[in-house]
Design a protein around this motif. Structure first.
Motif, PDB file in Angstrom:
ATOM      1  N   UNK A 158      10.588 -24.085  36.223  1.00  0.00           N
ATOM      2  CA  UNK A 158       9.020 -23.575  35.783  1.00  0.00           C
ATOM      3  C   UNK A 158       8.541 -24.187  34.404  1.00  0.00           C
ATOM      4  N   UNK A 159       9.629 -24.213  33.689  1.00  0.00           N
ATOM      5  CA  UNK A 159       9.008 -24.430  32.373  1.00  0.00           C
ATOM      6  C   UNK A 159       8.674 -26.048  31.905  1.00  0.00           C
ATOM      7  N   UNK A 160       9.368 -26.715  32.869  1.00  0.00           N
ATOM      8  CA  UNK A 160       8.970 -28.054  32.749  1.00  0.00           C
ATOM      9  C   UNK A 160       9.776 -29.005  31.780  1.00  0.00           C
ATOM     10  N   UNK A 184      22.321 -37.780  24.398  1.00  0.00           N
ATOM     11  CA  UNK A 184      21.534 -38.190  25.949  1.00  0.00           C
ATOM     12  C   UNK A 184      20.499 -36.916  26.038  1.00  0.00           C
ATOM     13  N   UNK A 185      20.740 -35.626  25.843  1.00  0.00           N
ATOM     14  CA  UNK A 185      19.709 -34.710  25.866  1.00  0.00           C
ATOM     15  C   UNK A 185      18.624 -35.065  25.120  1.00  0.00           C
ATOM     16  N   UNK A 186      18.579 -35.538  23.824  1.00  0.00           N
ATOM     17  CA  UNK A 186      17.528 -35.836  22.619  1.00  0.00           C
ATOM     18  C   UNK A 186      16.911 -36.912  23.261  1.00  0.00           C
ATOM     19  N   UNK A 187      17.616 -37.766  23.882  1.00  0.00           N
ATOM     20  CA  UNK A 187      16.837 -39.143  24.476  1.00  0.00           C
ATOM     21  C   UNK A 187      16.015 -38.726  25.812  1.00  0.00           C
ATOM     22  N   UNK A 244      12.194 -39.558  27.883  1.00  0.00           N
ATOM     23  CA  UNK A 244      12.199 -39.432  29.466  1.00  0.00           C
ATOM     24  C   UNK A 244      13.347 -39.817  30.243  1.00  0.00           C
ATOM     25  N   UNK A 245      14.489 -40.156  29.641  1.00  0.00           N
ATOM     26  CA  UNK A 245      15.629 -40.612  30.600  1.00  0.00           C
ATOM     27  C   UNK A 245      16.357 -39.764  31.192  1.00  0.00           C
TER      28      UNK A 245
END
Length: 387
Positions: A117-119, A311-314, A319-320
């Motif tokens: 729901x948060x996107x 990976x999370x920051x990218x 938007x990867x």
């Protein structure tokens, strides 16, 4: 591009190195702007080691409402993970949660719903997904090189822990404080990889968990589980914290041979002719398909926790796609919940899991936990997390 401002919640065994990695610029495009811990000594450490530009908070609510962070890493005891993540999503923050996703799937499902729901970008610290051995294994299975999977077998018994480890904290190895033992603390990595690499979740589980068998604890310290898959395949998962020397061997058998991951090597015993074809056409007595032993080259380096953070920051900034999506944390937890439920009821457990029954039986054990009050007080003060 503007750096992603990150806050670390919990400065214990895992949160501390995460904060250090951020301060040391190991994660391009990210900057550590805030940390949180309820213990004064950990904030004193942060004040000395992290510098004056990092804001210090005694509670999570103050951090996530500060306006100083775009994203948070949650590295606290297991029961906190879903509730803290949901609070962060409600404030419009991206979230990376340490493993496990939580203690019971009923709670984790609410976390997944809140994330959707948060996107916002929701990651899980499954750092073993960065290991090239398991990346290659997943590729070989997904590409069809192994054929349909018929059997999986993981012996992961090198999680040795002495009694002194369990005695070091009031919340460790209790139903009230930790919510389980080897399945919730040490083995979540393998439970995740088991289904991630093969692409298979079982249809039912029969497990035998032994509680306090090798150590003076109330939770499971030895587990043997048998699973059945929809395609007719089967699997076995064996783990313990009381065995030395331990073993880490993952074996996957398919129509075209067998793959073994052990001792940092990936070996593929590849059949020249798929077994079903050989069986259909062979007319002799004791023959079997020709087999080639192939040492599969595996390139790359396991980037571990830093790799998951990068990976999370990218994913946030570019938007990867995520290597370890937070929503996927429920899969391995489903397996551990099913194994415990099977032992508690002394019966097969069908998936989807009866989440209400698991929650009920877990609450019964929490209420009878010998350290329930101590663990509850400890959890109120300690945001350290553990492995």
């Amino acid at each position: 591009m503007t750096d992603v401002r990150i806050g670390v919640i919990g400065l214990g065994n895992m949160g501390t190195p995460h904060a250090k990695n951020l301060i040391n610029n190991e994660v391009p495009g990210a900057v550590l702007t805030a940390v949180c811990d309820a213990r004064a000594e950990r904030l004193d450490w942060a004040r000395q080691e992290l510098g004056g530009d990092v804001a210090l908070y005694e509670n999570m609510e103050a951090l996530i409402n500060s306006g100083q962070v775009d994203a948070v890493i949650i590295a606290t005891p297991h029961y906190y993970h879903p509730d803290m993540a949901m609070q962060a999503f409600a404030e419009g923050l991206h979230v990376l949660v340490e493993k496990p996703a939580g203690v019971y799937t009923k709670q984790v499902r609410l976390m997944n719903d809140a994330a959707a729901k948060s996107g916002k970008v929701f990651g899980m610290m499954f750092n073993q997904r960065t290991n090239p051995l398991y990346v290659k294994l997943k590729d070989l299975i997904a590409s069809g090189e192994l054929g349909e999977v018929r059997r999986t077998n993981w012996i992961i018994t090198n999680w040795y822990r002495a009694q002194s480890y369990y005695d070091s904290g009031g919340w460790r190895a209790t139903w009230a404080g930790e919510g389980g033992g080897v399945l919730i603390n040490q083995a979540p990595h393998q439970l995740d990889l088991w289904q991630w690499t093969t692409g298979l979740m079982p249809k039912r589980v029969r497990a035998f968990c032994y509680f306090g068998k090798h150590r003076n604890i109330e939770v499971e310290d030895e587990v043997t589980a048998y699973v059945e898959y929809d395609n007719g395949g089967t699997g076995v998962f064996i783990t313990t914290t009381g065995e030395a020397p331990g073993t880490n061997r993952f074996e996957v058998a398919g129509e075209r041979g067998k793959i073994v991951v052990e001792d940092d090597k990936l070996t593929f015993w590849r059949l020249r002719v798929p077994e079903p074809e050989f069986n259909r056409t062979y007319q002799g007595g004791f023959g079997q398909p020709e087999c080639w032993k192939c040492e599969v080259p595996v390139r790359g380096t396991a980037t571990q926790h830093v790799g998951i953070m990068r990976d999370w920051v990218n994913a946030i900034s570019q938007g990867t796609p995520l290597l370890a999506s937070g929503e996927e944390g429920i899969h391995g937890l489903t397996l551990s919940n099913a194994m415990l439920l099977s032992s508690w009821t002394d019966s097969w457990v069908d998936l989807p899991l009866d989440e209400d029954l698991f929650y009920q039986l877990l609450q019964e054990r929490i209420s009878k936990s010998s350290t329930a009050k101590e663990a509850d007080e400890y959890r109120k003060l300690d945001l350290s997390g553990t492995h």
